[in-house]
Design an enzyme around this catalytic site. Structure first.
Site, PDB file in Angstrom:
ATOM      1  N   ASP A  37       0.824  -1.213   0.000  1.00  0.00           N
ATOM      2  CA  ASP A  37       0.000   0.000   0.000  1.00  0.00           C
ATOM      3  C   ASP A  37       0.853   1.254   0.000  1.00  0.00           C
ATOM      4  O   ASP A  37       0.563   2.229  -0.693  1.00  0.00           O
ATOM      5  CB  ASP A  37      -0.928   0.021   1.226  1.00  0.00           C
ATOM      6  CG  ASP A  37      -2.072  -0.972   1.071  1.00  0.00           C
ATOM      7  OD1 ASP A  37      -2.373  -1.358  -0.068  1.00  0.00           O
ATOM      8  OD2 ASP A  37      -2.660  -1.358   2.104  1.00  0.00           O
ATOM      9  N   SER A  82     -12.005  -2.341  -8.610  1.00  0.00           N
ATOM     10  CA  SER A  82     -11.340  -2.356  -7.325  1.00  0.00           C
ATOM     11  C   SER A  82     -11.841  -1.153  -6.530  1.00  0.00           C
ATOM     12  O   SER A  82     -12.753  -0.452  -6.963  1.00  0.00           O
ATOM     13  CB  SER A  82      -9.842  -2.258  -7.598  1.00  0.00           C
ATOM     14  OG  SER A  82      -9.163  -2.233  -6.403  1.00  0.00           O
ATOM     15  N   GLU A 113     -19.646  -1.682   5.415  1.00  0.00           N
ATOM     16  CA  GLU A 113     -19.497  -3.141   5.404  1.00  0.00           C
ATOM     17  C   GLU A 113     -18.094  -3.551   5.813  1.00  0.00           C
ATOM     18  O   GLU A 113     -17.154  -2.790   5.615  1.00  0.00           O
ATOM     19  CB  GLU A 113     -19.740  -3.674   3.978  1.00  0.00           C
ATOM     20  CG  GLU A 113     -21.051  -3.203   3.396  1.00  0.00           C
ATOM     21  CD  GLU A 113     -21.173  -3.497   1.896  1.00  0.00           C
ATOM     22  OE1 GLU A 113     -20.276  -4.152   1.324  1.00  0.00           O
ATOM     23  OE2 GLU A 113     -22.173  -3.042   1.324  1.00  0.00           O
ATOM     24  N   LYS A 115     -14.583  -5.279   5.236  1.00  0.00           N
ATOM     25  CA  LYS A 115     -13.845  -5.630   4.020  1.00  0.00           C
ATOM     26  C   LYS A 115     -13.150  -6.955   4.279  1.00  0.00           C
ATOM     27  O   LYS A 115     -12.104  -7.004   4.923  1.00  0.00           O
ATOM     28  CB  LYS A 115     -12.835  -4.539   3.672  1.00  0.00           C
ATOM     29  CG  LYS A 115     -12.098  -4.798   2.371  1.00  0.00           C
ATOM     30  CD  LYS A 115     -11.304  -3.573   1.956  1.00  0.00           C
ATOM     31  CE  LYS A 115     -10.663  -3.739   0.583  1.00  0.00           C
ATOM     32  NZ  LYS A 115      -9.682  -4.803   0.519  1.00  0.00           N
ATOM     33  N   ARG A 136     -11.691 -12.500 -10.307  1.00  0.00           N
ATOM     34  CA  ARG A 136     -11.654 -11.156 -10.878  1.00  0.00           C
ATOM     35  C   ARG A 136     -10.649 -11.053 -12.022  1.00  0.00           C
ATOM     36  O   ARG A 136     -10.882 -10.348 -12.991  1.00  0.00           O
ATOM     37  CB  ARG A 136     -11.299 -10.149  -9.780  1.00  0.00           C
ATOM     38  CG  ARG A 136     -11.340  -8.733 -10.287  1.00  0.00           C
ATOM     39  CD  ARG A 136     -11.156  -7.744  -9.176  1.00  0.00           C
ATOM     40  NE  ARG A 136      -9.838  -7.845  -8.569  1.00  0.00           N
ATOM     41  CZ  ARG A 136      -9.383  -7.011  -7.653  1.00  0.00           C
ATOM     42  NH1 ARG A 136     -10.143  -6.040  -7.228  1.00  0.00           N
ATOM     43  NH2 ARG A 136      -8.178  -7.150  -7.165  1.00  0.00           N
ATOM     44  N   LYS A 290     -20.090   2.482   0.942  1.00  0.00           N
ATOM     45  CA  LYS A 290     -20.681   2.623  -0.396  1.00  0.00           C
ATOM     46  C   LYS A 290     -21.880   3.550  -0.300  1.00  0.00           C
ATOM     47  O   LYS A 290     -22.741   3.337   0.562  1.00  0.00           O
ATOM     48  CB  LYS A 290     -21.164   1.262  -0.905  1.00  0.00           C
ATOM     49  CG  LYS A 290     -20.055   0.242  -0.999  1.00  0.00           C
ATOM     50  CD  LYS A 290     -20.611  -1.144  -1.296  1.00  0.00           C
ATOM     51  CE  LYS A 290     -19.487  -2.151  -1.276  1.00  0.00           C
ATOM     52  NZ  LYS A 290     -19.977  -3.538  -1.302  1.00  0.00           N
ATOM     53  N   LYS A 314      -8.929   1.380   5.391  1.00  0.00           N
ATOM     54  CA  LYS A 314      -8.102   0.243   5.807  1.00  0.00           C
ATOM     55  C   LYS A 314      -7.771   0.267   7.302  1.00  0.00           C
ATOM     56  O   LYS A 314      -7.584   1.317   7.892  1.00  0.00           O
ATOM     57  CB  LYS A 314      -6.774   0.257   5.023  1.00  0.00           C
ATOM     58  CG  LYS A 314      -6.932  -0.021   3.538  1.00  0.00           C
ATOM     59  CD  LYS A 314      -7.263  -1.461   3.310  1.00  0.00           C
ATOM     60  CE  LYS A 314      -6.689  -2.070   2.072  1.00  0.00           C
ATOM     61  NZ  LYS A 314      -5.437  -2.346   1.759  1.00  0.00           N
ATOM     62  N   CYS A 408      17.303 -29.246  27.073  1.00  0.00           N
ATOM     63  CA  CYS A 408      16.316 -28.256  27.480  1.00  0.00           C
ATOM     64  C   CYS A 408      17.017 -27.053  28.110  1.00  0.00           C
ATOM     65  O   CYS A 408      17.817 -27.227  29.025  1.00  0.00           O
ATOM     66  CB  CYS A 408      15.352 -28.901  28.480  1.00  0.00           C
ATOM     67  SG  CYS A 408      14.273 -27.709  29.297  1.00  0.00           S
ATOM     68  N   CYS A 411      15.928 -27.058  32.117  1.00  0.00           N
ATOM     69  CA  CYS A 411      16.333 -28.058  33.104  1.00  0.00           C
ATOM     70  C   CYS A 411      17.508 -28.905  32.665  1.00  0.00           C
ATOM     71  O   CYS A 411      18.008 -29.719  33.445  1.00  0.00           O
ATOM     72  CB  CYS A 411      15.146 -28.948  33.481  1.00  0.00           C
ATOM     73  SG  CYS A 411      14.717 -30.125  32.184  1.00  0.00           S
TER      74      CYS A 411
END
Ligand code: IVH
Length: 821
Positions: A37, A82, A113, A115, A136, A290, A314, A408, A411
């Site tokens: 982005d 988009s 709504e 996303k 798409r 929208k 976003k 370990c 221990c």
């Protein structure tokens, strides 16, 4: 060296285009979303500042990637567009202002709504039949994935109701719910298969499988958010009504969709969904606004790749890149050694992440994660952050592959790998303080014995100090010990500690350890002297808080003494025994005394308990240390089981010596052979005593008879079988002969559901209430027993309130279901 705008634009276009291609053609994530982005914004900024450098094929004006050639091509009747992005409140305000000014309308309504983070899909229905579904692709041409879409249960094959247009294209998102993603990856990790980087890749990868059967193995979901081509019919005038209509025709529509007004309404919605994001059943990467009325939408029109009437707002990304500073292992309750990446701290979806799980050694090998690598980390929902992938081209020189340590770190016991298992384990069992602390923390946790207030840091110190060695020791803790523990640990300044110092110490030298844990020096006299120099009010207050904490904790420990069998079984921390297994065990067997002495094959009598869980239960109860711990809990701790009952009559069904032989997994023993053996020899004991010849006479092939004899002679199998037969007799004696039909706790009651529930769908809530005996009605009346009101409940809630009908919120519903199911 200075880079010219033209050079930078060129570089950005190249980088974004290859990321697009990798993502849409190979489902591969080259750069995390947040970086993508940011690069896209930089490109858009430069292109605006330098219109002379514009190009039609710039990634800023094209959508996604081209369709790959493996699937047939579908030309979308209407292009799939988009959305533009908003990252700040100002950008949202600008969006609203632009529409307001252009339409000359002061008040605007929007459909807001979630996303969903999945894959955009177009579904074509002709005369109500699902005829074609496509991805798409590049926006005008996508891939025909009809066969795979038919496997998704959310997508109707035939529209419901009536009044649909002759041609209807429904657009929406195919996604993988978080639980399905986690379950898929858990299985893949265990079986050494390929794990999915995130649910979106899961959805994309699955839909683009050529074999629909493979695609069907991954559970995908769908939600509708719009339409494409519509012919031979009309849709409502607003988007929100259209969504409601689509729901009526059989499409899932998110119940988070809501109509809101103006910038304020949009921003409030954004914040509300943001606050609920972690608790949702699916990943979302933002919300979409929208313009609700279609006329307004048409007047606004489109820019290159997106409508002007809609925008995506976003959220902070759930994936970020950072670097691995170290890889350490953490020892869990059952000794599993989980590798953890220590990271350069990075904000992921609003939380600073500096550790992320790498799951297991195989996963590290698969990803080839090394110290020094740049990696992508993901944090979504309540799940622990995880390393998703390595950014290969950022690997510094000189890194080396990671290997599992052999001992370990806590221990010093050997770390071993069980055959066929993905997990490595510390072999120290309860001698390993790490395992002990985890076991005790689990025991005290809310869903186990619910000892509220006893957090990890207190347990850590109590174990290190040797005050608590096993869970039963929790019931020996005194108020004074706890008070001192609290004062020592919470003291930000040693003088507070000194003021609280009390001459009566907890058992054997523990205070020395407590003190050294704080790395304090100076003797008692020194502390007192310092304390005297401090204002009294401060230390008094500190002590008051600590005293209240200690009192509450003592009360919580006391209250936990009365426990249901299922809680206690869960609290014991037996590997593979979660709450539902513990509950089933308690329901079927009823008594701890019976359960703790059962040979493992008998655990398989409980539905849903298979060989692995049964063996794990058997192994746990075979350990003398565990039996001792249970004795201590009951005797020293005075833990009482409040709901013991005789074993269920259902246990009787099919329980006989032959079945025992089958469930003991004796090589070569089928139900038929077991029946023959028991018919010929009497019972399991006589099978055990039988000679080879008798086994053969009873119908076993020579080879099998030999294998059975060898099996019975080895590893205490014979003894185990005898014990199992005895236990079986005990069960048959104790269990009632009739299966009692339990009355449901909600028998005769009528419930009404209203508003939006977040943790479960309304249908699921209805089903679960009905299972408990309730009738679920659609409207509220005087006869309604109670109303469950989710968010945004309207008239039904008001009616319930005016009639004085009890109202539950979602939390109350969940609590009720949890205690009664
Ligand atoms: S509307 C013309 N609504 O986000 C409007 N898209 O960058 C087209 N998405 O490709 C999209 N949830 O896959 C819309 N409620 C929602 C959405 C949504 C997720 C995805 C969709 C689209 C991308 C837009």
């Amino acid at each position: 060296m200075n880079v010219t705008p033209a050079e930078r634009i060129e570089a950005l276009r190249h980088q974004l285009a290859s990321a697009n291609a990798a993502y849409s053609e190979r489902d591969e994530l080259l750069i995390p979303d947040a970086d993508y982005d940011a690069l896209m914004r930089e490109l858009q900024g430069l292109e605006q500042a330098h219109p002379e450098l514009a190009a039609a094929d710039s990634p800023s004006s094209t959508v996604g990637g081209r369709p790959s050639s493996r699937f047939a091509e579908v030309t979308h009747a209407l292009p799939m567009l988009s959305l533009g992005n908003a990252f700040s409140d100002e950008e949202v305000a600008d969006f609203v202002r632009r529409i307001s000014e252009r339409l000359r309308r002061p008040a605007l309504h929007f459909s807001a709504e979630p996303k969903l983070d999945g894959l955009a899909i177009s579904l074509r229905f002709e005369d109500g039949h699902f005829v074609q579904g496509a991805t798409r692709g590049d926006g005008s041409k996508g891939e025909d994935v009809t066969a795979n879409l038919r496997q998704i249960r959310d997508i109707p094959h035939q529209l419901q109701g009536s009044g649909w247009p002759a041609v209807l294209e429904v657009r929406g998102e195919v996604y993988m719910a978080r639980a399905d993603f986690e379950a898929f990856n858990e299985r893949a990790r265990q079986q050494g298969g390929k794990v999915l980087a995130n649910p979106r890749n899961g959805a994309a990868g699955s839909l683009r499988q050529l074999d629909p059967k493979i695609s069907a193995q991954r559970r995908l979901s769908f939600f509708a958010y719009g339409t494409g081509q519509v012919e031979g019919g009309e849709l409502p005038d607003t988007h929100s009504q259209t969504l409601r209509q689509l729901h009526g025709w059989g499409f899932p529509v998110s119940d988070l969709c809501k109509v809101v007004s103006g910038t304020e309404g949009l921003l409030a919605y954004y914040r509300d969904i943001g606050a609920r994001r972690d608790g949702l059943a699916f990943d979302i990467d933002g919300v979409v606004y929208k313009l609700d009325d279609r006329e307004g939408q048409q007047a606004m029109g489109f820019v290159a790749r997106a409508p002007r009437w809609a925008i995506a707002h976003k959220f902070p990304a759930q994936e970020q890149s950072t670097t691995v500073e170290a890889i350490e292992i953490q020892i869990g309750r059952t000794g599993a050694a989980t590798p953890v990446a220590r990271l350069a701290p990075v904000a992921v979806a609003g939380v600073i992440v500096s550790n992320a799980t790498l799951h297991n050694a195989d996963q590290i090998a698969r990803l080839d994660v090394r110290v020094g690598d740049s990696v992508i980390v993901r944090r979504a929902g309540d799940v622990i952050p995880e390393v998703v992938s390595v950014i290969g081209d950022r690997r510094p020189a000189g890194t080396v592959p990671w290997t599992m340590p052999t001992v370990c770190p806590v221990c010093g016991s050997e770390i071993v790998r069980e055959e066929g298992a993905a997990a490595w384990r510390c072999s120290g069992e309860l001698s390993c303080p790490a395992q002990r602390k985890e076991a005790i923390a689990h025991f005290a946790s809310r869903r186990a014995m619910d000892i509220d207030g006893l957090g990890g840091k207190y347990i850590e110190t109590l174990v290190d100090a040797g005050i608590v060695r096993s869970v039963a020791d929790l019931y020996r803790l005194t108020r004074d010990t706890l008070l001192q523990l609290k004062l020592v640990l919470d003291a930000e300044d040693p003088s507070a500690l000194a003021a609280s110092y009390q001459p009566h110490l907890p058992p054997e030298g523990s205070s020395a350890v407590l003190n050294s844990a704080m790395k304090l020096d100076g003797g008692d006299a020194g502390w007192r002297a310092q304390a005297l120099a401090q204002p009294v009010a401060f230390t008094w207050n500190t002590k008051k808080i600590a005293t209240r904490w200690a009192d509450n904790l003592v009360a919580a420990i006391d209250a936990s003494r009365d426990a249901t069998l299922e809680r206690l079984l869960f609290a014991l921390g037996i590997e593979h025994v979660g709450e539902s297994t513990a509950k089933a065990l308690a329901q079927w067997y009823g008594e701890l005394e019976l359960i703790r002495h059962l040979p493992w094959p008998l655990f398989k009598r409980v539905p849903d308990i298979g060989g692995e869980v049964a063996r794990s239960l058997g192994h746990f109860f075979e350990q003398a240390g565990n039996q001792q711990a249970i004795d201590d809990l009951l005797q020293v701790g005075q833990v009482r089981i409040t709901d013991a009952h005789p074993p269920s009559a259902k246990l009787r069904e099919g329980l006989d010596s032959a079945q025992l032989l089958v469930e003991a997994e004796i090589p070569g023993i089928t139900r038929l052979r077991a029946e023959k053996l028991v018919a010929a020899l009497g019972n399991a004991q006589s099978v055990l005593d039988a000679e080879h010849g008798q086994l053969v006479n009873a119908g076993l092939p020579d080879e099998t008879a030999r294998a059975v004899a060898t099996w019975l002679d080895s590893e205490g199998h014979g003894e185990m079988l005898l014990k199992a037969e005895q236990a079986m007799r005990e069960i048959l004696q104790k269990a009632p002969t009739q299966v009692q039909q339990a009355a449901g706790p909600l028998d005769g009651q009528t419930a009404v559901l209203t508003g939006t529930l977040t943790a479960l769908t309304r249908d699921a809530a209805k089903e679960r209430l009905e299972a408990l005996g309730a009738k679920v009605a659609g409207s509220v009346s005087k006869k309604t027993s109670f109303v469950v009101a989710g968010t945004e409940a309207g008239s039904k809630l008001e009616k319930a309130q005016s009639l004085g009908v009890p109202v539950w919120d979602e939390d109350q519903l969940l609590a009720f279901l949890a205690t009664h199911e």
